[in-house]
Design an enzyme around this catalytic site. Structure first.
Site, PDB file in Angstrom:
ATOM      1  N   SER A   1       0.836  -1.204   0.000  1.00 53.12           N
ATOM      2  CA  SER A   1       0.000   0.000   0.000  1.00 53.12           C
ATOM      3  C   SER A   1       0.868   1.250   0.000  1.00 53.12           C
ATOM      4  CB  SER A   1      -0.921  -0.004   1.216  1.00 53.12           C
ATOM      5  OG  SER A   1      -0.165   0.122   2.393  1.00 53.12           O
TER       6      SER A   1
ATOM      7  N   ARG B   1       0.318   3.612  -3.154  1.00 50.67           N
ATOM      8  CA  ARG B   1      -0.310   4.916  -2.905  1.00 50.67           C
ATOM      9  C   ARG B   1       0.468   6.021  -3.605  1.00 50.67           C
ATOM     10  NH1 ARG B   1       0.150   4.857   1.985  1.00 50.67           N
ATOM     11  NH2 ARG B   1      -1.870   4.002   2.523  1.00 50.67           N
TER      12      ARG B   1
ATOM     13  N   ASN C   1      -0.892   7.883  -7.094  1.00 54.03           N
ATOM     14  CA  ASN C   1      -1.130   9.323  -7.101  1.00 54.03           C
ATOM     15  C   ASN C   1      -0.307  10.030  -8.158  1.00 54.03           C
ATOM     16  OD1 ASN C   1      -2.920  10.707  -4.965  1.00 54.03           O
ATOM     17  ND2 ASN C   1      -2.055   8.938  -3.916  1.00 54.03           N
TER      18      ASN C   1
END
Lengths: 156, 280
Positions: B209, B213, B217
């Site tokens: 994660s 992440r 993004n």
């Protein structure tokens, strides 16, 4: 998204960067920050201390001033007292001197009066003797009646 | 510039392709021309642009901070030293806030993560065509300038963090303690397979994660910049509109790149804190 050896390369690079940062970047900066923090704290403490000392000094100066004023007042009071004393003594001395001179003058006058009275008596005695001689020319012999004359002289 | 490509699809694909160096199918070594070739090179290929830009940015970070560290004095700070001290204090406060154990590694690690990720993300604000166009002129076929849009980069960092987590978990709690933490909770001991499965997934999810992440993004942000850049080829009205959009998105992106760098750093600290913490 295909994985390749970049993954390993990145990990190695990352580990190296972290190692470098931990060894050569972080400690000196933190050290400087801590030292400055301490210096500022010390400076503030010193300022506080200085302020406290200033207050003490101001208080001490006030005390000294008050003492000095009290002493000056005492000195002035003593001086006034002493001046009054001196005046009093001078007055007394002058009065004594006056009295003494007055007494001397009176004594002198009395002496003079006595002397004058003495000479007057003698003159009166002489006059009385001369008068009596004239009256009793013949009978009165100065030699024989010397004691009588002397007695008369003493009575006058 | 989009007009140089046959279709918008090709333009987008080109901008999302790393410059990969590896062994071709015919046995020779060289740069991959296109995504298929890059895939065919397998694991033992390297994204030259990602490595170059990430190492370059990392060196810029270390150089600047090392300079400030050398000159660090206890006097009145100025210029670079001021900025560096500000960043260092910010990181130090973050670490003090989330990390409650003694470990000299964590704060420098957090600083490196934050500054490096931030600088890599910052490359996103470069207009998407400039450097790739310049590279094409110089004869380099692909040039992806934002390293954090390469999953290799984000996973490289998150896996390193993950190994640190494993290392400190074992060091602080012992192998048995670490295992019991995974196997004997949250349910009673006889359900340890369930526990192991739950905690195992939780553990594995941390690095994945963390990496995804950041990657997601940045990749999405880059994609939007590319889509906006496509408008520049569609007549001057679209180009003006595109320019306005690009400016707006770039302004918004300043927030995102800082936020993502901060999140990556904070989670790194928190994971390491959890690795140090004893469960009761």
């Amino acid at each position: 998204m295909n994985f390749n050896a970049t993954l390993i390369g990145q990990s190695i690079t990352f580990i190296f960067f972290v190692w470098f940062c931990m060894k050569f970047v972080w400690p000196p900066i933190m050290n400087a920050l801590e030292t400055r923090k301490k210096q500022i704290a010390d400076g503030l403490a010193a300022a506080d201390r200085g302020k406290h000392e200033l207050e003490l000094a101001a208080k001490k100066a006030g005390d000294n001033l008050r003492d000095a004023k009290a002493q000056a007042a005492e000195v002035i009071a003593q001086a006034e007292k002493r001046a009054a004393q001196i005046i009093e003594e001078a007055k007394t001395a002058a009065k004594e001197e006056g009295d003494r001179q007055l007494a001397a003058a009176q004594a002198n006058i009395e002496q003079e009066a006595n002397r004058a009275r003495e000479s007057l008596r003698e003159q009166v005695a002489a006059l009385a003797v001369a008068g009596a001689e004239k009256i009793l020319r013949r009978e009165v012999d100065a030699q024989t009646h010397a004691d009588l004359l002397g007695q008369l002289k003493a009575e006058l | 510039m989009a007009s140089e490509y046959h279709s918008s699809g090709e333009y987008i694909k080109h901008h999302l392709q790393n410059l990969t160096y590896g062994q071709h199918a015919d046995g020779t070594w060289g740069f991959a021309h296109g995504a298929e070739e890059a895939k065919a090179m397998g694991f033992w290929a390297i994204n030259v642009d990602s490595m170059l830009f990430s190492i370059g940015l990392g060196l810029i970070f270390l150089f600047l901070f090392r300079m400030a560290a050398k000159k660090a004095s206890t006097g009145v700070p100025s210029g670079l030293q001021n900025f560096v001290e500000w960043v260092v204090e910010f990181i130090d406060n973050s670490v003090r806030g989330s990390f409650s154990h003694q470990n000299a590694l964590v704060a420098p690690l957090a600083l490196t993560v934050f500054m490096w990720v931030f600088l890599m993300n910052l490359m996103d604000l470069f207009p998407v065509d400039w450097l790739p166009f310049a590279a094409t002129m110089a004869g380099v076929p692909y040039m992806k300038i934002v390293p954090s849009t390469d999953p290799n980069v984000t996973f490289g960092m998150s896996l390193s963090v993950f190994f640190l987590v494993l290392y400190y978990s074992v060091k602080m709690k012992g192998a048995g303690g670490f295992f019991s933490e995974l196997a004997f909770q949250p349910f009673p001991k006889f359900l340890f397979p369930v526990n192991l499965l739950l905690e195992g997934v939780g553990l594995i999810a941390k690095p994945i994660s963390l990496a995804l992440r950041l990657f997601g993004n940045m990749y999405a942000g880059e994609m939007i910049f590319i889509l906006i850049a496509l408008m520049f080829g569609g007549g001057w009205i679209l180009a003006v509109f595109g320019g306005a959009l690009q400016w707006a998105w770039a302004v918004f992106h300043i927030l995102i790149i800082t936020l993502q760098a901060f999140i990556f750093m904070t989670l790194t600290i928190v994971y390491l804190d959890m690795a140090h913490a004893e469960h009761h």
